[in-house]
Design a protein around this motif. Structure first.
Motif, PDB file in Angstrom:
ATOM      1  N   GLU A  79     -60.004   4.616  42.355  1.00 41.66           N
ATOM      2  CA  GLU A  79     -60.347   3.392  43.085  1.00 41.66           C
ATOM      3  C   GLU A  79     -59.787   3.415  44.505  1.00 41.66           C
ATOM      4  O   GLU A  79     -60.459   3.027  45.460  1.00 41.66           O
ATOM      5  CB  GLU A  79     -59.807   2.181  42.322  1.00 41.66           C
ATOM      6  CG  GLU A  79     -60.199   0.857  42.930  1.00 41.66           C
ATOM      7  CD  GLU A  79     -59.684  -0.321  42.118  1.00 41.66           C
ATOM      8  OE1 GLU A  79     -59.582  -1.410  42.702  1.00 41.66           O
ATOM      9  OE2 GLU A  79     -59.392  -0.158  40.922  1.00 41.66           O
ATOM     10  N   GLN A  82     -61.873   5.894  46.489  1.00 35.72           N
ATOM     11  CA  GLN A  82     -63.186   5.318  46.795  1.00 35.72           C
ATOM     12  C   GLN A  82     -63.094   4.319  47.940  1.00 35.72           C
ATOM     13  O   GLN A  82     -63.992   4.243  48.776  1.00 35.72           O
ATOM     14  CB  GLN A  82     -63.771   4.638  45.552  1.00 35.72           C
ATOM     15  CG  GLN A  82     -64.245   5.593  44.498  1.00 35.72           C
ATOM     16  CD  GLN A  82     -65.382   6.466  44.990  1.00 35.72           C
ATOM     17  OE1 GLN A  82     -65.218   7.665  45.160  1.00 35.72           O
ATOM     18  NE2 GLN A  82     -66.519   5.896  45.226  1.00 35.72           N
ATOM     19  N   PHE A  83     -62.004   3.566  47.973  1.00 35.16           N
ATOM     20  CA  PHE A  83     -61.807   2.616  49.064  1.00 35.16           C
ATOM     21  C   PHE A  83     -61.710   3.352  50.399  1.00 35.16           C
ATOM     22  O   PHE A  83     -62.315   2.946  51.396  1.00 35.16           O
ATOM     23  CB  PHE A  83     -60.546   1.779  48.817  1.00 35.16           C
ATOM     24  CG  PHE A  83     -60.237   0.832  49.919  1.00 35.16           C
ATOM     25  CD1 PHE A  83     -60.946  -0.343  50.061  1.00 35.16           C
ATOM     26  CD2 PHE A  83     -59.236   1.118  50.839  1.00 35.16           C
ATOM     27  CE1 PHE A  83     -60.680  -1.217  51.102  1.00 35.16           C
ATOM     28  CE2 PHE A  83     -58.962   0.263  51.872  1.00 35.16           C
ATOM     29  CZ  PHE A  83     -59.684  -0.916  52.007  1.00 35.16           C
ATOM     30  N   GLY A  86     -64.997   5.035  51.347  1.00 38.78           N
ATOM     31  CA  GLY A  86     -66.010   4.019  51.606  1.00 38.78           C
ATOM     32  C   GLY A  86     -66.004   3.528  53.040  1.00 38.78           C
ATOM     33  O   GLY A  86     -66.931   2.857  53.483  1.00 38.78           O
ATOM     34  N   ASP A  87     -64.968   3.859  53.783  1.00 33.92           N
ATOM     35  CA  ASP A  87     -64.860   3.481  55.197  1.00 33.92           C
ATOM     36  C   ASP A  87     -65.410   4.634  56.033  1.00 33.92           C
ATOM     37  O   ASP A  87     -64.718   5.614  56.299  1.00 33.92           O
ATOM     38  CB  ASP A  87     -63.402   3.204  55.541  1.00 33.92           C
ATOM     39  CG  ASP A  87     -63.208   2.692  56.960  1.00 33.92           C
ATOM     40  OD1 ASP A  87     -64.080   2.942  57.830  1.00 33.92           O
ATOM     41  OD2 ASP A  87     -62.172   2.052  57.207  1.00 33.92           O
ATOM     42  N   ASP A  88     -66.662   4.505  56.441  1.00 34.76           N
ATOM     43  CA  ASP A  88     -67.360   5.583  57.149  1.00 34.76           C
ATOM     44  C   ASP A  88     -66.643   6.008  58.427  1.00 34.76           C
ATOM     45  O   ASP A  88     -66.543   7.199  58.720  1.00 34.76           O
ATOM     46  CB  ASP A  88     -68.799   5.148  57.455  1.00 34.76           C
ATOM     47  CG  ASP A  88     -69.639   6.282  58.000  1.00 34.76           C
ATOM     48  OD1 ASP A  88     -69.665   7.354  57.357  1.00 34.76           O
ATOM     49  OD2 ASP A  88     -70.262   6.102  59.063  1.00 34.76           O
ATOM     50  N   TYR A 120     -69.059  12.886  52.557  1.00 32.38           N
ATOM     51  CA  TYR A 120     -69.107  11.445  52.819  1.00 32.38           C
ATOM     52  C   TYR A 120     -69.357  11.114  54.284  1.00 32.38           C
ATOM     53  O   TYR A 120     -69.194   9.980  54.695  1.00 32.38           O
ATOM     54  CB  TYR A 120     -67.806  10.801  52.321  1.00 32.38           C
ATOM     55  CG  TYR A 120     -67.628  11.039  50.851  1.00 32.38           C
ATOM     56  CD1 TYR A 120     -68.231  10.219  49.920  1.00 32.38           C
ATOM     57  CD2 TYR A 120     -66.904  12.134  50.387  1.00 32.38           C
ATOM     58  CE1 TYR A 120     -68.106  10.453  48.566  1.00 32.38           C
ATOM     59  CE2 TYR A 120     -66.763  12.372  49.034  1.00 32.38           C
ATOM     60  CZ  TYR A 120     -67.367  11.534  48.127  1.00 32.38           C
ATOM     61  OH  TYR A 120     -67.241  11.780  46.783  1.00 32.38           O
TER      62      TYR A 120
END
Length: 133
Positions: A79, A82-83, A86-88, A120
């Motif tokens: 988690e 992923q956080f 998740g921040d491009d 990513y």
């Protein structure tokens, strides 16, 4: 030739500044009670399978150590990873500064996860491979 050497040192300073800012922000958000765990990032070797054309030799890993006071589960570490991915913008900064591997580990247990950052950075929809243990 001298410009190459000068740019190399500016790259080192930029990486150090990013790492210092990341650690300061992680500490500040923990102290403010925004996140429940204290995190600290450092540079590691990384995973050689994840290298890309901008990777730094023997310094491609961005390891986040998580201090929670107990061994964390794989799902909890996942988690957190992923956080971060998740921040491009953060992922693009990591890649452009020479990191190829995101590692998330706790300080009490033996579980650690790795992500290939290059997967990513693509803005098109994709299905990246799951993190490796």
């Amino acid at each position: 030739m001298w410009e190459n050497i000068r740019s190399w040192f500016s790259d080192i300073r930029e990486r150090a500044r990013f790492l210092r800012d990341w650690n300061r922000n992680a500490k500040d958000t923990y102290v403010a009670g925004i996140i429940p765990v204290l995190m600290e990032a450092k540079i590691t070797v990384g995973c050689t399978d994840f290298r890309h054309q901008f990777s730094r030799w023997m310094a491609g890993g961005f390891r986040v150590k998580v201090l929670s006071g107990r061994a964390m589960t794989r799902e909890e570490l996942y988690e957190i990873g992923q956080f971060i991915i998740g921040d491009d913008i953060m992922v693009r900064k990591l890649v452009s500064n020479g990191w190829d591997t995101l590692e998330v580990h706790d300080t009490a247990g033996f579980v650690g996860l790795k992500w290939q950052l290059r997967n990513y950075t693509i803005s098109l929809p994709s299905y990246p491979t799951p993190p490796r243990s």
